[in-house]
Design an enzyme around this catalytic site. Structure first.
Site, short mmCIF file in Angstrom:
data_model
loop_
_atom_site.label_atom_id
_atom_site.label_comp_id
_atom_site.label_asym_id
_atom_site.label_seq_id
_atom_site.Cartn_x
_atom_site.Cartn_y
_atom_site.Cartn_z
N ASP A 52 -11.08 -2.97 43.54
CA ASP A 52 -10.37 -2.18 44.54
C ASP A 52 -8.87 -2.38 44.38
OD1 ASP A 52 -10.62 -0.83 47.49
OD2 ASP A 52 -8.96 -2.26 47.41
N TYR A 57 -0.21 -1.13 45.99
CA TYR A 57 -0.32 -2.49 45.46
C TYR A 57 0.53 -2.67 44.20
CZ TYR A 57 -4.57 -2.75 48.39
OH TYR A 57 -5.48 -2.72 49.42
N LYS A 86 -6.23 4.24 46.10
CA LYS A 86 -5.90 4.87 47.38
C LYS A 86 -4.58 5.63 47.32
CE LYS A 86 -7.89 0.71 49.43
NZ LYS A 86 -7.53 -0.22 48.32
N HIS A 118 -5.14 6.13 52.27
CA HIS A 118 -4.92 4.73 52.63
C HIS A 118 -4.60 4.55 54.11
CE1 HIS A 118 -3.42 0.73 50.69
NE2 HIS A 118 -4.10 0.50 51.79
#
Length: 292
Positions: A52, A57, A86, A118
């Site tokens: 994930d 990120y 996401k 997200h």
């Protein structure tokens, strides 16, 4: 016969027929090519088949590179792996189509297995800005188009409330397959879980360990000692026994192995209820209930 995404007993079939592992490796705050590569290598060695990530990120490229490097080592191919990423809040709205393709390019893949919105609000807008609803609808339409073209195998949302979900069901052609939310004994969200089960949406938990705070909780430690298990294993099993998927983040081999070693013991109903009994609700992350 084993599924391409792992032991069938440890997977869930989503509402569109796609098979998804119930346990995956979360990569939030996992930064740097070497760190990501070491974590991916360890995870594959321990049996993880789901990873994930998210645009925010800033590690999609490192994750993709690590998988290309490590998969052959274990006799695996892209088809054996389930990748979730996401849509960044800044891209909510008419940028969703381009943003999804950008994530796929960063990952170095031809497709992603699961793509999520997200956050229900657009970055830079107030939470109560009524334009958020339209932006969510635009994003979903773009994702439906990519889903139909097989660039995304399943679509879903993250941090949606029941209100956001009910609104989505009214306007969508393809219903969400997954809802990813904060979920642990201090934030069990059982009404939301019931809603998801009623509407065929798989609930996946993030922050299963309460951002680490629950690892020191007296009740969690008591149950862990009884079973001869670690607190993290108890917390992950608490979610899994309810049919909720988990994506614990870890970076060391020992923690990665510990987190997947949760299939050979059970919590009973009394223990599960004990873990959440009289808990004061405490969120680790942002609260989406105020997003218009």
């Amino acid at each position: 016969m084993e599924s391409v995404h792992g032991d069938p007993k440890h997977t869930v079939t989503l509402n569109n027929g796609v098979t998804m592992p119930l346990l995956g490796l979360g990569t939030f705050r996992l930064q740097g090519c070497e760190n990501v590569s070491q974590a991916v290598d360890a995870a594959l060695d321990c049996g993880y088949r789901s990873f994930d990530t998210a645009s925010v990120y800033r590690n999609e490229g490192d994750l993709g590179q690590a998988l290309r490097k490590c998969l052959p080592k274990y006799g695996l191919t892209r088809a054996d792996i389930f990748i979730t990423t996401k849509l960044a809040p800044v891209d909510l709205g008419n940028n969703a189509h381009e943003a999804c393709l950008r994530s796929i390019k960063e990952l170095g893949c031809d497709y992603v297995d699961l793509f999520l919105i997200h956050w229900p609000g657009k970055q830079g807008w107030r939470s109560d800005d009524k334009r958020n609803e339209k932006a969510r609808e635009e994003s979903w339409k773009a994702m439906e188009d990519l889903y139909r073209s097989d660039v995304i195998k399943a679509i879903g949302v993250s941090n949606y409330t029941k209100r956001h979900l009910s609104e989505l069901l009214i306007s969508c052609f393809v219903p969400p397959a997954v809802l990813q939310v904060e979920f642990h004994p201090r934030l069990p969200q059982l009404d939301l879980l019931d809603w998801c089960k009623t509407h065929g949406v798989h609930l996946q938990a993030y922050s299963s360990l309460g951002c680490g705070d629950l690892l020191k909780d007296d009740k969690v430690i008591k149950v862990a000692n009884f079973h001869g298990r670690s607190p993290s294993q108890i917390l992950l099993r608490w979610a899994l026994r309810q049919g909720v998927g988990v994506i614990p983040k870890a970076s060391t081999y020992e923690r990665i192995k510990e987190n997947i070693d949760v299939w050979n013991f059970e919590l009973n109903d009394e223990e599960a209820e004990f873990l959440q009994r009289d808990c004061i609700e405490k969120r680790c992350c942002w609260d989406p209930t105020g997003v218009a």
